[in-house]
Scaffold this motif. Sequence first.
Motif, mmCIF file in Angstrom:
data_model
loop_
_atom_site.group_PDB
_atom_site.id
_atom_site.type_symbol
_atom_site.label_atom_id
_atom_site.label_comp_id
_atom_site.label_asym_id
_atom_site.label_seq_id
_atom_site.Cartn_x
_atom_site.Cartn_y
_atom_site.Cartn_z
ATOM 1 N N CYS A 99 48.683 56.426 5.884
ATOM 2 C CA CYS A 99 48.443 55.593 7.065
ATOM 3 C C CYS A 99 49.725 54.981 7.622
ATOM 4 O O CYS A 99 49.794 54.695 8.818
ATOM 5 C CB CYS A 99 47.402 54.503 6.784
ATOM 6 N N ARG A 100 50.738 54.778 6.803
ATOM 7 C CA ARG A 100 51.950 54.105 7.275
ATOM 8 C C ARG A 100 52.719 54.998 8.246
ATOM 9 O O ARG A 100 53.104 56.114 7.909
ATOM 10 C CB ARG A 100 52.836 53.733 6.080
ATOM 11 N N LYS A 101 52.922 54.491 9.467
ATOM 12 C CA LYS A 101 53.718 55.246 10.427
ATOM 13 C C LYS A 101 55.128 55.437 9.842
ATOM 14 O O LYS A 101 55.637 54.508 9.226
ATOM 15 C CB LYS A 101 53.786 54.502 11.763
ATOM 16 N N PRO A 102 55.688 56.608 9.925
ATOM 17 C CA PRO A 102 55.443 57.683 10.884
ATOM 18 C C PRO A 102 54.284 58.640 10.543
ATOM 19 O O PRO A 102 54.045 59.568 11.307
ATOM 20 C CB PRO A 102 56.765 58.447 10.896
ATOM 21 N N ASP A 117 39.331 63.140 20.677
ATOM 22 C CA ASP A 117 40.520 63.922 20.351
ATOM 23 C C ASP A 117 41.732 63.131 20.870
ATOM 24 O O ASP A 117 41.669 62.551 21.957
ATOM 25 C CB ASP A 117 40.408 65.275 21.064
ATOM 26 N N LEU A 118 42.796 63.101 20.103
ATOM 27 C CA LEU A 118 43.967 62.303 20.489
ATOM 28 C C LEU A 118 44.937 63.025 21.425
ATOM 29 O O LEU A 118 45.898 62.412 21.891
ATOM 30 C CB LEU A 118 44.724 61.862 19.234
ATOM 31 N N ALA A 119 44.713 64.294 21.699
ATOM 32 C CA ALA A 119 45.643 65.044 22.555
ATOM 33 C C ALA A 119 45.823 64.330 23.890
ATOM 34 O O ALA A 119 44.859 64.069 24.610
ATOM 35 C CB ALA A 119 45.139 66.463 22.769
ATOM 36 N N GLY A 120 47.064 63.966 24.183
ATOM 37 C CA GLY A 120 47.387 63.322 25.449
ATOM 38 C C GLY A 120 47.158 61.829 25.510
ATOM 39 O O GLY A 120 47.555 61.191 26.486
ATOM 40 N N VAL A 121 46.526 61.243 24.488
ATOM 41 C CA VAL A 121 46.313 59.790 24.467
ATOM 42 C C VAL A 121 47.674 59.105 24.334
ATOM 43 O O VAL A 121 48.501 59.498 23.516
ATOM 44 C CB VAL A 121 45.388 59.384 23.295
ATOM 45 N N TRP A 122 47.901 58.088 25.148
ATOM 46 C CA TRP A 122 49.173 57.376 25.093
ATOM 47 C C TRP A 122 49.238 56.490 23.853
ATOM 48 O O TRP A 122 48.318 55.716 23.586
ATOM 49 C CB TRP A 122 49.343 56.511 26.339
ATOM 50 N N PHE A 123 50.344 56.634 23.108
ATOM 51 C CA PHE A 123 50.623 55.729 21.997
ATOM 52 C C PHE A 123 51.935 55.026 22.313
ATOM 53 O O PHE A 123 52.979 55.671 22.424
ATOM 54 C CB PHE A 123 50.696 56.461 20.658
ATOM 55 N N VAL A 124 51.858 53.715 22.483
ATOM 56 C CA VAL A 124 53.000 52.915 22.909
ATOM 57 C C VAL A 124 53.620 52.224 21.706
ATOM 58 O O VAL A 124 52.954 51.453 21.012
ATOM 59 C CB VAL A 124 52.566 51.855 23.955
ATOM 60 N N ALA A 134 52.916 59.517 16.871
ATOM 61 C CA ALA A 134 52.293 60.011 18.099
ATOM 62 C C ALA A 134 52.380 61.536 18.168
ATOM 63 O O ALA A 134 51.383 62.221 18.426
ATOM 64 C CB ALA A 134 52.955 59.380 19.327
ATOM 65 N N LEU A 135 53.565 62.063 17.915
ATOM 66 C CA LEU A 135 53.773 63.508 18.007
ATOM 67 C C LEU A 135 52.951 64.269 16.971
ATOM 68 O O LEU A 135 52.469 65.368 17.248
ATOM 69 C CB LEU A 135 55.263 63.837 17.831
ATOM 70 N N ALA A 136 52.745 63.677 15.796
ATOM 71 C CA ALA A 136 52.016 64.346 14.713
ATOM 72 C C ALA A 136 50.565 64.640 15.076
ATOM 73 O O ALA A 136 49.951 65.543 14.501
ATOM 74 C CB ALA A 136 52.075 63.509 13.437
ATOM 75 N N VAL A 137 49.994 63.871 16.015
ATOM 76 C CA VAL A 137 48.595 64.079 16.406
ATOM 77 C C VAL A 137 48.472 64.404 17.897
ATOM 78 O O VAL A 137 47.411 64.250 18.486
ATOM 79 C CB VAL A 137 47.710 62.865 16.036
#
Length: 178
Positions: A99-102, A117-124, A134-137
Amino acid sequence: MKLIILDRDGVINQDSDAYIKSLAEWIPIPGSIEAIARLSKAGWTVAVATNQSGLARGYYDLATLEAMHARLRQLVAEQGGELGLIVHCPHGPNDGCDCRKPKPGMLRQIASHYGIDLAGVWFVGDSSGDLDAALAVDCQPVLVRTGKGERTLGKPLPANLLVFDDLAAVANHLIEED
């Protein structure tokens, strides 16, 4: 569903290399609370994914973290908005969790909660770890210059990265795009 996921420290509230250990130290970045409320009122679901290794390090307890998040929800509600799911990683950097980012575990937890689905969802976020998660998902990585953002700009960055001055600028952009 229009979903946006935010990191907490450095995006919503001021960050500290000494950790945010108390409710008194949890200080919103100017414009961030209003930005969340504006997004919410414009039909966005706003979720938060935050590393909180201070729990594992013993700097504060879960009740303190929950008090910070209750205050965040209260401030957003006072502006007429609503904050969605808040997930946190309580582990230290060497605990080997997913769970820990990255690592993207918290983002997957949010996706599962909302059934999307997370494709294209903005992660700020404001750090390389946020961008890597963000890139991983297949989320759209978005960097704000607040918190560690300026420092992060000096590192290798993804080609599809979007950069904004702060969370208020992100909200302005998304609301204008609608």
